[in-house]
Design a protein around this motif. Sequence first.
Motif, PDB file in Angstrom:
ATOM      1  N   ASP A 106       0.856  -1.188   0.000  1.00 15.29           N
ATOM      2  CA  ASP A 106       0.000   0.000   0.000  1.00 15.29           C
ATOM      3  C   ASP A 106       0.893   1.239   0.000  1.00 15.29           C
ATOM      4  N   THR A 125       2.043  -7.289   4.907  1.00 16.12           N
ATOM      5  CA  THR A 125       1.611  -5.987   4.392  1.00 16.12           C
ATOM      6  C   THR A 125       2.739  -4.972   4.538  1.00 16.12           C
ATOM      7  N   ASP A 149       3.244  -1.010   4.130  1.00 16.27           N
ATOM      8  CA  ASP A 149       2.642   0.312   3.964  1.00 16.27           C
ATOM      9  C   ASP A 149       3.749   1.340   3.801  1.00 16.27           C
TER      10      ASP A 149
END
Length: 381
Positions: free
Chosen positions: A254, A289, A291
């Motif tokens: 992300d 994940t 970010d």
Amino acid sequence: MDVMPQNGVRGTVKGWTGQAPGPYTEPLDSLGLDPDDLPDGLVVADEHHRVICFNAAAARITATRPADALGRPLEQVLPLEDLEGRRWWQLTDPYGGLAIRIGQPERNLLLPGGREVLVAARFVRPRPGAPLRRLVVTLRGTEARRRTERSHAELIATVAHELRSPLTSVKGFTATLLAKWERFTEDQKKVMLETVDADANRVTRLIAELLDISRIDSGRLEVRRQPVDIAAAVQRHVDGHVAAGQAADRFRIDVAEPLPALWADPDKVDQVLGNLLENAVRHGEGTVTIDIAPAFAPQERRHTGTAVTVSDEGPGIPEESMSRVFTRFWRGSKRGGTGLGLYIVKGIVEAHGGSISVGQAPGGGAEFRFILPVGTPAFMA
């Protein structure tokens, strides 16, 4: 400089004597120095062997009150012995020995009860060869040195253990191939040579880690700043894990656009990302994940850095272990590794002027977040 010590008795300098001015006190007005501010123990004796200064650190190290030390002979206040049980002051004889001596280098000595202390002495003379006017002694506990020695011993043991396995493999396969080359098929030779190559790479990585630790500990880690596309760097590492067999849907990237310009050492940024992603894949579970977002300073109302957060959905890190995550030899599990990677990561981030932290991810796993400051180098401004 007349001050009031904590015990309420007025003295020449707080912490120097703790007593009213008298024959055993010496003002330090000319130095502007309070002996109690010194981190090490300080003991000063005059030309008559009598103690005229005994600061708070010396009192703590020797468990002797300043009031019980001042005015007494130094040999009684500090009955030091060497590690062979010999009386130190009789052995060195600072007052009656050679008048050309200027001091004693720091060494381990023993206080009564067998407690070790690091002692150094300075012989103050009005002129070379003159009788001793002051004997200045510093005292330090040995705890810090013991911790350093234990850390070095643990590092040596870890390195020896980590080197033994790949070197044994390299030696075994090369010896076998040299002795029985004709007996193996081409495929067998290829497998053994690939194993040798992988083990050689493992040794190379370990040596690189040791060099990084040396540079970090000595403050010599060099950072060569260049423009870095942090999102592209993260994508390269993810692609590498996918090519090595990880499922592509295990990773999620992300990116909060637009990102501020980042000037950093690309090789060292790769080292940080590689370590954090490998830890998440090896020790975590579920989706990893990453970010990437601007970091804000609320008081400045502008972007001050680029923040990268790597999290997983594994068991996470116990609360009681979080304070040790970035120390040497910390291992979150029994799945291998030297326990040096996160220590190096922290050193690299801080060498950039950034910061790194660890916490619990929303999914329950581990979450590592580092921030690198933005802005062009000074020579570009």
